[in-house]
Design a protein around this motif. Sequence first.
Motif, PDB file in Angstrom:
ATOM      1  N   ASN A 285      -5.694  70.613  23.735  1.00  0.00           N
ATOM      2  CA  ASN A 285      -5.185  70.623  22.363  1.00  0.00           C
ATOM      3  C   ASN A 285      -3.728  71.069  22.409  1.00  0.00           C
ATOM      4  O   ASN A 285      -3.416  72.242  22.232  1.00  0.00           O
ATOM      5  CB  ASN A 285      -6.019  71.558  21.479  1.00  0.00           C
ATOM      6  N   HIS A 286      -2.844  70.125  22.655  1.00  0.00           N
ATOM      7  CA  HIS A 286      -1.420  70.410  22.843  1.00  0.00           C
ATOM      8  C   HIS A 286      -0.708  70.284  21.497  1.00  0.00           C
ATOM      9  O   HIS A 286      -0.516  69.185  20.986  1.00  0.00           O
ATOM     10  CB  HIS A 286      -0.850  69.432  23.871  1.00  0.00           C
ATOM     11  N   VAL A 287      -0.324  71.423  20.915  1.00  0.00           N
ATOM     12  CA  VAL A 287       0.312  71.445  19.599  1.00  0.00           C
ATOM     13  C   VAL A 287       1.573  72.292  19.660  1.00  0.00           C
ATOM     14  O   VAL A 287       1.544  73.417  20.178  1.00  0.00           O
ATOM     15  CB  VAL A 287      -0.642  72.031  18.522  1.00  0.00           C
ATOM     16  N   HIS A 288       2.654  71.764  19.148  1.00  0.00           N
ATOM     17  CA  HIS A 288       3.876  72.557  18.977  1.00  0.00           C
ATOM     18  C   HIS A 288       4.858  71.754  18.130  1.00  0.00           C
ATOM     19  O   HIS A 288       4.712  70.534  17.957  1.00  0.00           O
ATOM     20  CB  HIS A 288       4.510  72.904  20.334  1.00  0.00           C
ATOM     21  N   GLU A 289       5.847  72.427  17.602  1.00  0.00           N
ATOM     22  CA  GLU A 289       6.890  71.725  16.837  1.00  0.00           C
ATOM     23  C   GLU A 289       7.764  70.941  17.808  1.00  0.00           C
ATOM     24  O   GLU A 289       8.159  71.454  18.849  1.00  0.00           O
ATOM     25  CB  GLU A 289       7.738  72.724  16.052  1.00  0.00           C
ATOM     26  N   HIS A 290       8.044  69.692  17.491  1.00  0.00           N
ATOM     27  CA  HIS A 290       8.832  68.843  18.376  1.00  0.00           C
ATOM     28  C   HIS A 290       9.707  67.898  17.568  1.00  0.00           C
ATOM     29  O   HIS A 290       9.422  67.598  16.410  1.00  0.00           O
ATOM     30  CB  HIS A 290       7.922  68.046  19.318  1.00  0.00           C
ATOM     31  N   GLN A 291      10.762  67.437  18.208  1.00  0.00           N
ATOM     32  CA  GLN A 291      11.746  66.569  17.565  1.00  0.00           C
ATOM     33  C   GLN A 291      11.611  65.143  18.079  1.00  0.00           C
ATOM     34  O   GLN A 291      11.583  64.911  19.280  1.00  0.00           O
ATOM     35  CB  GLN A 291      13.166  67.077  17.861  1.00  0.00           C
ATOM     36  N   HIS A 292      11.497  64.184  17.179  1.00  0.00           N
ATOM     37  CA  HIS A 292      11.520  62.765  17.530  1.00  0.00           C
ATOM     38  C   HIS A 292      12.944  62.243  17.369  1.00  0.00           C
ATOM     39  O   HIS A 292      13.523  62.327  16.281  1.00  0.00           O
ATOM     40  CB  HIS A 292      10.585  61.959  16.625  1.00  0.00           C
ATOM     41  N   GLU A 293      13.484  61.714  18.447  1.00  0.00           N
ATOM     42  CA  GLU A 293      14.805  61.096  18.382  1.00  0.00           C
ATOM     43  C   GLU A 293      14.670  59.644  17.918  1.00  0.00           C
ATOM     44  O   GLU A 293      13.583  59.072  17.975  1.00  0.00           O
ATOM     45  CB  GLU A 293      15.480  61.152  19.758  1.00  0.00           C
ATOM     46  N   PRO A 294      15.749  59.018  17.451  1.00  0.00           N
ATOM     47  CA  PRO A 294      15.683  57.608  17.054  1.00  0.00           C
ATOM     48  C   PRO A 294      15.164  56.748  18.201  1.00  0.00           C
ATOM     49  O   PRO A 294      15.536  56.936  19.354  1.00  0.00           O
ATOM     50  CB  PRO A 294      17.139  57.265  16.715  1.00  0.00           C
ATOM     51  N   LEU A 295      14.248  55.816  17.882  1.00  0.00           N
ATOM     52  CA  LEU A 295      13.617  54.993  18.903  1.00  0.00           C
ATOM     53  C   LEU A 295      13.441  53.584  18.373  1.00  0.00           C
ATOM     54  O   LEU A 295      12.946  53.373  17.255  1.00  0.00           O
ATOM     55  CB  LEU A 295      12.255  55.592  19.286  1.00  0.00           C
ATOM     56  N   ASP A 296      13.841  52.602  19.159  1.00  0.00           N
ATOM     57  CA  ASP A 296      13.736  51.194  18.784  1.00  0.00           C
ATOM     58  C   ASP A 296      12.843  50.496  19.810  1.00  0.00           C
ATOM     59  O   ASP A 296      13.203  50.385  20.982  1.00  0.00           O
ATOM     60  CB  ASP A 296      15.131  50.556  18.764  1.00  0.00           C
ATOM     61  N   PRO A 324       9.302  44.346  16.236  1.00  0.00           N
ATOM     62  CA  PRO A 324      10.339  45.333  16.566  1.00  0.00           C
ATOM     63  C   PRO A 324      10.562  46.267  15.371  1.00  0.00           C
ATOM     64  O   PRO A 324      10.655  45.818  14.224  1.00  0.00           O
ATOM     65  CB  PRO A 324      11.575  44.469  16.845  1.00  0.00           C
ATOM     66  N   HIS A 325      10.603  47.556  15.629  1.00  0.00           N
ATOM     67  CA  HIS A 325      10.815  48.513  14.547  1.00  0.00           C
ATOM     68  C   HIS A 325      11.570  49.730  15.068  1.00  0.00           C
ATOM     69  O   HIS A 325      11.587  50.004  16.258  1.00  0.00           O
ATOM     70  CB  HIS A 325       9.478  48.941  13.927  1.00  0.00           C
ATOM     71  N   VAL A 326      12.181  50.450  14.156  1.00  0.00           N
ATOM     72  CA  VAL A 326      12.997  51.613  14.504  1.00  0.00           C
ATOM     73  C   VAL A 326      12.344  52.863  13.941  1.00  0.00           C
ATOM     74  O   VAL A 326      11.941  52.891  12.779  1.00  0.00           O
ATOM     75  CB  VAL A 326      14.432  51.468  13.952  1.00  0.00           C
ATOM     76  N   HIS A 327      12.241  53.896  14.776  1.00  0.00           N
ATOM     77  CA  HIS A 327      11.748  55.195  14.331  1.00  0.00           C
ATOM     78  C   HIS A 327      12.919  56.075  13.919  1.00  0.00           C
ATOM     79  O   HIS A 327      13.863  56.267  14.698  1.00  0.00           O
ATOM     80  CB  HIS A 327      10.978  55.892  15.461  1.00  0.00           C
ATOM     81  N   ALA A 328      12.848  56.588  12.725  1.00  0.00           N
ATOM     82  CA  ALA A 328      13.881  57.522  12.265  1.00  0.00           C
ATOM     83  C   ALA A 328      13.622  58.897  12.860  1.00  0.00           C
ATOM     84  O   ALA A 328      12.477  59.235  13.198  1.00  0.00           O
ATOM     85  CB  ALA A 328      13.870  57.596  10.741  1.00  0.00           C
ATOM     86  N   PRO A 329      14.660  59.726  13.011  1.00  0.00           N
ATOM     87  CA  PRO A 329      14.457  61.086  13.534  1.00  0.00           C
ATOM     88  C   PRO A 329      13.515  61.875  12.613  1.00  0.00           C
ATOM     89  O   PRO A 329      13.578  61.756  11.392  1.00  0.00           O
ATOM     90  CB  PRO A 329      15.866  61.684  13.529  1.00  0.00           C
ATOM     91  N   ILE A 330      12.633  62.645  13.225  1.00  0.00           N
ATOM     92  CA  ILE A 330      11.715  63.474  12.451  1.00  0.00           C
ATOM     93  C   ILE A 330      11.343  64.691  13.286  1.00  0.00           C
ATOM     94  O   ILE A 330      11.223  64.605  14.510  1.00  0.00           O
ATOM     95  CB  ILE A 330      10.451  62.666  12.055  1.00  0.00           C
ATOM     96  N   ARG A 331      11.152  65.806  12.640  1.00  0.00           N
ATOM     97  CA  ARG A 331      10.722  67.033  13.319  1.00  0.00           C
ATOM     98  C   ARG A 331       9.460  67.536  12.635  1.00  0.00           C
ATOM     99  O   ARG A 331       9.433  67.753  11.419  1.00  0.00           O
ATOM    100  CB  ARG A 331      11.813  68.105  13.274  1.00  0.00           C
ATOM    101  N   HIS A 332       8.386  67.707  13.407  1.00  0.00           N
ATOM    102  CA  HIS A 332       7.134  68.167  12.838  1.00  0.00           C
ATOM    103  C   HIS A 332       6.257  68.752  13.944  1.00  0.00           C
ATOM    104  O   HIS A 332       6.645  68.804  15.111  1.00  0.00           O
ATOM    105  CB  HIS A 332       6.409  67.048  12.084  1.00  0.00           C
ATOM    106  N   SER A 333       5.043  69.180  13.558  1.00  0.00           N
ATOM    107  CA  SER A 333       4.136  69.805  14.509  1.00  0.00           C
ATOM    108  C   SER A 333       2.740  69.226  14.322  1.00  0.00           C
ATOM    109  O   SER A 333       2.241  69.151  13.192  1.00  0.00           O
ATOM    110  CB  SER A 333       4.102  71.319  14.305  1.00  0.00           C
ATOM    111  N   HIS A 334       2.122  68.797  15.416  1.00  0.00           N
ATOM    112  CA  HIS A 334       0.752  68.293  15.385  1.00  0.00           C
ATOM    113  C   HIS A 334       0.266  68.158  16.820  1.00  0.00           C
ATOM    114  O   HIS A 334       1.056  68.195  17.767  1.00  0.00           O
ATOM    115  CB  HIS A 334       0.675  66.947  14.657  1.00  0.00           C
TER     116      HIS A 334
END
Length: 346
Positions: A285-296, A324-334
């Motif tokens: 059960n790996h949980v921590h706050e993490h940052q998603h960088e832009p990803l295409d 094809p899709h782009v991920h916007a930056p997001i910071r969350h925990s799960h």
Amino acid sequence: MNLSVLYALVAAGLFGASTPLAKLLGVDTPPILLAGLLYLGSGVGLTLVRLVRDRGWQRPGLPAGEWPWLLGAILFGGVLAPVALMFGLTRTAGAAASLMLNLESVLTAVLAWVVFKENADRRIVIGMVAIVLGGIVLSWPQETATAHDWIGPLAVAFACLCWAIDNNLTRKVSASDALFIAGSKGLAAGVVNGGLALAIGSQLPALGTLGSILLVGFLGYGVSLVLFVLALRGLGSARTGAYFSTAPFLGAAVAILMLGESVSVTFLLAAALMALGVWIHLMENHVHEHQHEPLDHNHRHTHDEHHQHEHDFEWDGTAPHSHPHVHAPIRHSHAHFPDVHHRHRH
């Protein structure tokens, strides 16, 4: 159970079952030619499935930046590793070679953690050790066997390293079309091994036997590899490699059920160790706050918290789809695995 875990275990089961199934079908073919035909069955079968799925030949849609990773995976896993293994088996006792093949999952994990910076906590390491120990117990020689010289074992170890590199490079392209990735690797390995076997004088088997080999290759090497790529997409290299290490045990289980082979104490001990390792991994059960960088990138998905984007085509709002899709930056925990969307440092 996480779907990616199921992919990895089914992939291991199909691959592990390929050896006793070949034995059940009465396959009696030189090892190098057998490997080539199994890989060829994989590559040709998956290519035909892809042609039917896409209603003809379609461009693979692999992003330009991913081609070097795929070509590297084909070189190491489809060309260098099979040749090195076949050479090593000619100069290594079979029991010793079986033990050494357990190096693949260890080297896969080490490369994933050290070179590609994939996350690994104590639980994952302990689980992998238990699974690998189960593989060692299962393949431990019942009688004393020695290698002919050091060159053979070194070649087998090199093959394991090549497949470990292949696994980590394939992870880099695992978000793309799994059929194309697995089919390309199967065709490359089939041509190399088959060509090598024919070059040293091997003869193709009878038509009925040939068809059986190709079918087993399609299922045990082709479908298995597609599921392995899907597991890489969701679990990362180290965890997928650990689950796939159960293949020898699952193959032995098939042999017991289908060929009537006896159940030994060694088999039961290996089963207990592997079951323990899989259970430890499933309890992660790996949980921590993490940052998603832009990803295409481009892969099959539904719209969850990681996929919030507009479309320039009609969509019903719920069905899984690929574009094809782009991920916007997001910071969350799960809770998460080191999948295609979670390749961050810790």
